[in-house]
Design a protein around this motif. Structure first.
Motif, PDB file in Angstrom:
ATOM      1  N   TYR A 185       0.834  -1.203   0.000  1.00 13.07           N
ATOM      2  CA  TYR A 185       0.000   0.000   0.000  1.00 13.07           C
ATOM      3  C   TYR A 185       0.868   1.251   0.000  1.00 13.07           C
ATOM      4  CZ  TYR A 185      -4.110  -2.856   1.134  1.00 13.07           C
ATOM      5  OH  TYR A 185      -5.131  -3.763   1.109  1.00 13.07           O
ATOM      6  N   ILE A 195      -6.303   3.268   4.395  1.00 12.29           N
ATOM      7  CA  ILE A 195      -7.203   2.462   3.570  1.00 12.29           C
ATOM      8  C   ILE A 195      -8.410   2.067   4.422  1.00 12.29           C
ATOM      9  CG2 ILE A 195      -7.470   0.332   2.246  1.00 12.29           C
ATOM     10  CD1 ILE A 195      -4.013   1.807   2.796  1.00 12.29           C
ATOM     11  N   VAL A 247      -9.282   4.746  -0.544  1.00 11.72           N
ATOM     12  CA  VAL A 247      -7.954   5.123  -0.061  1.00 11.72           C
ATOM     13  C   VAL A 247      -7.910   6.628   0.158  1.00 11.72           C
ATOM     14  CG1 VAL A 247      -5.498   5.152  -0.602  1.00 11.72           C
ATOM     15  CG2 VAL A 247      -6.895   3.201  -1.314  1.00 11.72           C
TER      16      VAL A 247
END
Length: 549
Positions: A185, A195, A247
């Motif tokens: 990520y 997230i 996100v």
């Protein structure tokens, strides 16, 4: 936000380059990727899947068969043996061939015949698979190489409508992850990213299309911002649980928040849950979030009540609240006015007093209770109708569930409920009016957007069905010495049936119809027409002329 329905559907096709076949690459394509069917019990339906070999010199061999589908948490499909899935229709499909050899620049079409057994209902799913037969490698030991199987999958989504088929979706989990905890990520979104992921599960008998959003609130409940939650097409198969995520690349400031999740899926009310979570500061002043909630699914049956009583009557109805989880929950009930926005979505906030509300006439007995895992609670709904009332009256009965725990602050809360449609008396007026048509340019990706709004001016709810037609004005070809001065004729260019609205329009309410025509219209004069059937004496009709230069 306006809802625009595209009038054009793009062709689905997939292209693939497969290496190492006959010592060279082979270029293949197939269509369609998806077959969506709505069929009646006992009916026979056909479809076709076409595989094309774009190569100039290589021949490709395929095995062709049906398979079952399963859905992964990210929403993707995977295939496995036919006939083992609970909602499979793989064995209902007969293919016209089980193998194919396609030469260079050739194509092969396989016909699928899907026979729906009598008595079947709900959603059924399967895949038609073209499996490329690997080229046999001569002179190599059997264990010296690895075989890669290339499959081309067409998904079949079958809907068999029936009165007992109900859509159901629950928010069953929520998770907050900081990118610093997941290198993948951090690489994709940056080290500050957060997230947000909501898990939803379909325990109904047919697939749904989930459209999620999350209102981020502070600890006092004040709205901060709205965040979309999505995953691919948003389709959720029966029995599947998928994750809807979003996100925030810039992260969140340290503090306490509430995730107010709402997921529309075509049911009477959205699946919803509220989960408090915190974002703290680490030793390096990098915000971190650590929250994972498991939310108990529960439901209210019936989800809607269609009642009819005279003024002055008192009636009682039973609502069954089912705890479908493995944890004990506490439920609290209340009745509020029923209201929909212009898009037909339930409204829970900013409700204004309405003369068509019967929320104040409803008493719940009990209005609070604890329900053990996998158990039910019956709640009596008492309705006392004042004398002198008449017409359609409405209410939204909401039950809020929280986990039974020793902590002071619940780790989550969920909502479900029932919608009350009450007819008082026998005299009802069904009337409506349609607004003038609005036209705006939605840009290259959307096209022209045509809008009109229906207002319910009667005393009872209505369920409209609208259609839109675009016509081009065509003038006769000129003849030397004769000039035509008439209006010409109108030729249909495009028409869209929006179908019956899923939710009703209440007395005094408005429903907006928006249609986007993708692709540019040719220059000329046009007429757009809206036709709305709503149960009145005659349909409502609006028309407007416009010119494309």
């Amino acid at each position: 936000m306006k809802r625009a329905i595209p009038a054009l559907i793009s062709l689905a096709a997939v292209f693939a380059m497969v290496g190492g076949y006959a010592g060279a690459q082979i270029s293949l394509s197939f269509t369609p990727m998806l077959v969506e069917l709505t069929a009646a019990s006992g009916s026979v339906n056909t479809f076709e899947v076409i595989m094309m070999n774009e190569s100039k010199a290589v021949t490709a061999d395929f095995l062709i068969y049906t398979a079952d589908l399963a859905q992964k948490p990210n929403g993707d499909y995977e295939v496995f043996g036919a006939g083992t899935a609970e909602h499979s229709c793989a064995k209902w499909i007969k293919l016209s061939a089980d193998k194919a050899t396609i030469g260079p620049s050739g194509a092969f079409a396989v016909k699928g015949t899907l026979t729906v057994p009598r008595g079947a209902s709900g959603g059924r799913y399967a895949a038609v698979v073209f499996e490329l037969v690997p080229e046999e490698r001569k002179g190599e030991p059997a264990l010296a190489s690895t075989k890669f199987v290339q499959r081309f999958v067409t998904v079949v989504e079958l809907s068999i409508p029936a009165r007992q088929v109900k859509k159901r979706l629950d928010v069953t989990g929520f998770k907050v992850t900081h990118a610093s905890e997941k290198p993948v990520y951090a690489s994709a979104y940056g080290k500050q990213a957060i997230i947000l992921t909501a898990q939803v599960k379909n325990e109904g008998a047919i697939h749904v299309f989930a459209q999620g959003s999350m209102i981020l609130r502070d600890s006092a409940g004040k709205r901060l911002r709205e965040i979309p939650l999505g995953a691919g097409r948003g389709v959720v198969l029966p029995g599947a649980a998928i994750s809807l995520g979003s996100v925030l690349p810039g992260g969140l400031a340290p503090g306490d928040y509430i995730a107010d999740i709402s997921v529309k899926y075509g049911g009477m009310r959205p699946a919803s849950a509220k989960i408090p979570f915190s974002v703290g500061a680490s030793g390096t002043e990098v915000a971190r979030a650590e929250t994972a909630a498991v939310i108990a699914p529960f439901s209210v049956d019936p989800g809607d009540l269609d009642l009819s009583y005279p003024a002055g009557a008192t009636a009682a109805k039973s609502l069954v609240i089912e705890n479908r989880s493995d944890q004990t929950i506490r439920i609290e009930g209340r009745a509020i006015p029923l209201a929909y926005d212009e898009e037909g979505e339930l409204i829970f906030e900013g409700l204004e007093p309405s003369t068509s509300s019967c929320a104040d006439w409803i008493e719940l007995r009990p209005n609070a209770a604890e329900i053990k895992p996998r158990s039910r609670q019956v709640v009596r709904m008492m309705i006392s109708i004042p004398k002198g009332e008449s017409g359609g009256k409405y209410a939204n009965v909401i039950f809020t569930a929280t986990p039974v725990s020793t902590g002071e602050t619940p780790t989550w809360s969920g909502e479900s409920g029932a919608v009350v449609f009450l007819k008082v008396g026998k005299e009802f007026e069904t009337t409506g009016e349609l607004s003038p048509i609005a036209i705006e340019d939605g840009g290259p990706s959307v096209g022209m957007v045509f809008s009109a709004a229906l207002r319910n001016t009667g005393s009872i709810h209505m369920k409209p069905r609208a259609s839109v037609t675009i016509k081009k004005r065509v003038m006769p070809e000129s003849v030397p010495g004769i000039e035509y001065v008439g209006p010409g004729s109108l030729v249909n260019v495009n028409s869209v049936d929006l179908g019956e609205e899923e939710n009703v329009v209440l007395p005094g309410g408005t429903r907006a119809f928006n249609v986007a025509i993708s692709g540019r219209l040719e220059p000329g004069d046009y007429v757009v027409e809206f036709l709305v059937n709503y149960g009145g004496k005659s349909p409502l009709y609006a028309t407007r002329e416009f010119t494309v230069k």
